[in-house]
Write a protein that holds these residues in place. Structure first.
Motif, short mmCIF file in Angstrom:
data_model
loop_
_atom_site.label_atom_id
_atom_site.label_comp_id
_atom_site.label_asym_id
_atom_site.label_seq_id
_atom_site.Cartn_x
_atom_site.Cartn_y
_atom_site.Cartn_z
N ASN A 153 28.57 35.53 -5.25
CA ASN A 153 28.75 37.76 -4.92
C ASN A 153 27.86 38.13 -3.81
N LYS A 154 29.08 37.97 -2.78
CA LYS A 154 27.97 38.11 -1.32
C LYS A 154 29.67 38.55 -0.35
N GLU A 155 29.20 40.09 0.68
CA GLU A 155 30.73 40.21 1.43
C GLU A 155 31.19 39.38 2.52
N TYR A 156 32.18 39.74 2.17
CA TYR A 156 33.96 38.70 2.98
C TYR A 156 33.14 37.95 4.33
N ARG A 157 32.19 39.16 4.96
CA ARG A 157 32.01 38.89 6.44
C ARG A 157 31.34 37.98 6.21
N TYR A 158 29.75 38.14 5.52
CA TYR A 158 28.66 37.16 5.88
C TYR A 158 29.26 35.91 5.16
N VAL A 159 29.91 35.37 4.34
CA VAL A 159 30.43 34.71 3.51
C VAL A 159 31.48 33.17 4.72
#
Length: 209
Positions: A153-159
């Protein structure tokens, strides 16, 4: 944006995205400043499999097919016609990019290679962004990133950044070519893909009205 109806327009756009990604990966590999965070895995598999430099496209097909099987059993919602549209011609697009580089790179000077590396990174990010935008099923690597994003459940950019770092470690351990491009794309690809996706989505939604 929901996937919606599969159209010829979407398939054409997806095929164009494949071409961009394939050329981008090939340009990075040929320029010699290291592979991007995905290309280094392809290069590592090529290395441990005993394939030569011209067989990077074949190695990429092996990796993508393995990831497709993983997605099929863990996140089937990210497997669609677009995934297969990506998988089937991808190796050919990488080989075509290598062929293109050999014929248009007018010099082996550092400045020329840097230019092609920058171009390769941009094409790679734009190609992935096109795939996410048309939403008919993503490529296997992006599907795995989206799966992890959903679970965390994190932002795409960080993942994407975390995933790319893991791919760099694996690819390097397998003997893939590590370099400046590898490090840059690990931190810049996620934000760049998200930016391009947001811009393309605005344009795409207008054309769908």
């Amino acid at each position: 944006m929901k996937q919606g109806k599969i159209t010829g327009k979407k398939i054409f756009a997806a095929a164009f995205g494949i071409l961009l990604v394939g050329i981008g990966v090939a340009f990075n590999n040929c320029a010699g400043f290291g592979n991007d965070s995905i290309g280094i895995v392809y290069d590592g598999i090529r290395n441990v499999s005993g394939m030569n430099q011209t067989q990077l496209g074949m190695a990429s097909n092996v990796v993508n097919l393995s990831l497709l099987i993983l997605l099929f059993f863990t996140a089937r919602r990210y497997v669609s016609i677009g995934t297969f549209v990506y998988l089937l011609p991808y190796g050919f697009c990488v080989d075509a990019g290598s062929f293109l580089y050999r014929h248009i790179a007018w010099s082996d000077e550092t400045a020329v290679r840097v230019l092609f590396s920058i171009t390769g990174c941009m094409l790679l990010c734009m190609g992935v962004a096109v795939y996410i935008t048309v939403d008919i099923g993503v490529d296997p690597f992006t599907g795995v990133v989206l799966l992890i994003r959903d679970r965390l459940n994190k932002e795409y950019r960080y993942v994407k950044i975390g995933f790319d770092i893991a791919m760099i470690v694996i690819g390097t351990a397998l003997g893939g070519k590590l370099g400046a491009v590898t490090i840059i794309t690990a931190f810049a690809a996620g934000p760049a893909i998200q930016f391009f996706s947001e811009q393309l989505k605005k344009y795409w939604m207008k054309t769908e009205e």
